[in-house]
Design a protein around this motif. Structure first.
Motif, PDB file in Angstrom:
ATOM      1  N   LYS A  41       0.838  -1.195   0.000  1.00  0.00           N
ATOM      2  CA  LYS A  41       0.000   0.000   0.000  1.00  0.00           C
ATOM      3  C   LYS A  41       0.881   1.257   0.000  1.00  0.00           C
ATOM      4  O   LYS A  41       0.638   2.185  -0.752  1.00  0.00           O
ATOM      5  CB  LYS A  41      -0.921   0.005   1.215  1.00  0.00           C
ATOM      6  CG  LYS A  41      -1.897   1.161   1.243  1.00  0.00           C
ATOM      7  CD  LYS A  41      -2.961   0.924   2.277  1.00  0.00           C
ATOM      8  CE  LYS A  41      -3.942   2.055   2.347  1.00  0.00           C
ATOM      9  NZ  LYS A  41      -4.701   2.258   1.134  1.00  0.00           N
ATOM     10  N   GLN A  42       1.920   1.257   0.817  1.00  0.00           N
ATOM     11  CA  GLN A  42       2.811   2.409   0.862  1.00  0.00           C
ATOM     12  C   GLN A  42       3.515   2.586  -0.473  1.00  0.00           C
ATOM     13  O   GLN A  42       3.647   3.691  -0.974  1.00  0.00           O
ATOM     14  CB  GLN A  42       3.827   2.271   1.993  1.00  0.00           C
ATOM     15  CG  GLN A  42       4.579   3.564   2.208  1.00  0.00           C
ATOM     16  CD  GLN A  42       6.063   3.411   2.230  1.00  0.00           C
ATOM     17  OE1 GLN A  42       6.614   2.461   1.677  1.00  0.00           O
ATOM     18  NE2 GLN A  42       6.719   4.351   2.845  1.00  0.00           N
ATOM     19  N   TYR A  43       3.944   1.500  -1.083  1.00  0.00           N
ATOM     20  CA  TYR A  43       4.596   1.575  -2.387  1.00  0.00           C
ATOM     21  C   TYR A  43       3.647   2.188  -3.420  1.00  0.00           C
ATOM     22  O   TYR A  43       4.044   3.051  -4.193  1.00  0.00           O
ATOM     23  CB  TYR A  43       5.051   0.182  -2.834  1.00  0.00           C
ATOM     24  CG  TYR A  43       5.676   0.192  -4.214  1.00  0.00           C
ATOM     25  CD1 TYR A  43       6.975   0.627  -4.393  1.00  0.00           C
ATOM     26  CD2 TYR A  43       4.949  -0.208  -5.330  1.00  0.00           C
ATOM     27  CE1 TYR A  43       7.559   0.658  -5.648  1.00  0.00           C
ATOM     28  CE2 TYR A  43       5.524  -0.179  -6.590  1.00  0.00           C
ATOM     29  CZ  TYR A  43       6.813   0.240  -6.740  1.00  0.00           C
ATOM     30  OH  TYR A  43       7.371   0.277  -7.994  1.00  0.00           O
ATOM     31  N   GLU A  47       4.184   5.673  -5.559  1.00  0.00           N
ATOM     32  CA  GLU A  47       4.112   5.713  -7.018  1.00  0.00           C
ATOM     33  C   GLU A  47       3.059   6.709  -7.494  1.00  0.00           C
ATOM     34  O   GLU A  47       3.255   7.395  -8.487  1.00  0.00           O
ATOM     35  CB  GLU A  47       3.836   4.316  -7.579  1.00  0.00           C
ATOM     36  CG  GLU A  47       5.002   3.371  -7.430  1.00  0.00           C
ATOM     37  CD  GLU A  47       6.281   3.907  -8.066  1.00  0.00           C
ATOM     38  OE1 GLU A  47       6.262   4.269  -9.259  1.00  0.00           O
ATOM     39  OE2 GLU A  47       7.300   3.958  -7.356  1.00  0.00           O
ATOM     40  N   LYS A  48       1.952   6.824  -6.782  1.00  0.00           N
ATOM     41  CA  LYS A  48       0.904   7.785  -7.150  1.00  0.00           C
ATOM     42  C   LYS A  48       1.429   9.216  -7.029  1.00  0.00           C
ATOM     43  O   LYS A  48       1.202  10.042  -7.908  1.00  0.00           O
ATOM     44  CB  LYS A  48      -0.326   7.617  -6.268  1.00  0.00           C
ATOM     45  CG  LYS A  48      -1.475   8.524  -6.661  1.00  0.00           C
ATOM     46  CD  LYS A  48      -2.669   8.308  -5.760  1.00  0.00           C
ATOM     47  CE  LYS A  48      -3.844   9.158  -6.131  1.00  0.00           C
ATOM     48  NZ  LYS A  48      -3.594  10.571  -6.245  1.00  0.00           N
ATOM     49  N   ARG A  54       4.965  14.082 -11.939  1.00  0.00           N
ATOM     50  CA  ARG A  54       5.314  14.100 -13.362  1.00  0.00           C
ATOM     51  C   ARG A  54       4.246  14.849 -14.150  1.00  0.00           C
ATOM     52  O   ARG A  54       4.561  15.557 -15.097  1.00  0.00           O
ATOM     53  CB  ARG A  54       5.447  12.668 -13.896  1.00  0.00           C
ATOM     54  CG  ARG A  54       6.729  11.995 -13.489  1.00  0.00           C
ATOM     55  CD  ARG A  54       6.946  10.708 -14.240  1.00  0.00           C
ATOM     56  NE  ARG A  54       5.900   9.718 -14.014  1.00  0.00           N
ATOM     57  CZ  ARG A  54       5.927   8.762 -13.107  1.00  0.00           C
ATOM     58  NH1 ARG A  54       6.959   8.653 -12.311  1.00  0.00           N
ATOM     59  NH2 ARG A  54       4.937   7.910 -12.990  1.00  0.00           N
ATOM     60  N   THR A  55       3.000  14.718 -13.750  1.00  0.00           N
ATOM     61  CA  THR A  55       1.909  15.412 -14.427  1.00  0.00           C
ATOM     62  C   THR A  55       2.052  16.914 -14.284  1.00  0.00           C
ATOM     63  O   THR A  55       1.861  17.661 -15.235  1.00  0.00           O
ATOM     64  CB  THR A  55       0.538  14.962 -13.859  1.00  0.00           C
ATOM     65  OG1 THR A  55       0.433  13.559 -14.031  1.00  0.00           O
ATOM     66  CG2 THR A  55      -0.603  15.659 -14.568  1.00  0.00           C
TER      67      THR A  55
END
Length: 58
Positions: A41-43, A47-48, A54-55
């Protein structure tokens, strides 16, 4: 501190410790499966955040 914050703090401590996930879970009285869930979940949350950054950069 709520449950999510507590678990994510334990995941961070585990990452810095050099222990296996199983050893860290046992140290804190957690089931390995539960600890693995929070690690994943933390990973996913990390990543989110990276994707969001990046957006905004583009």
């Amino acid at each position: 501190m709520n449950r999510k914050e507590e678990m994510l703090t334990l995941v961070e401590q585990w990452r810095k410790s050099g222990l296996t996930r199983k050893s860290s879970a046992n140290q804190h009285g957690l089931k390995s499966e539960s600890f693995n869930y929070w690690c994943k979940k933390q990973y996913g949350e990390v990543e989110k955040v990276k994707a969001d950054q990046r957006t905004y950069i583009r």
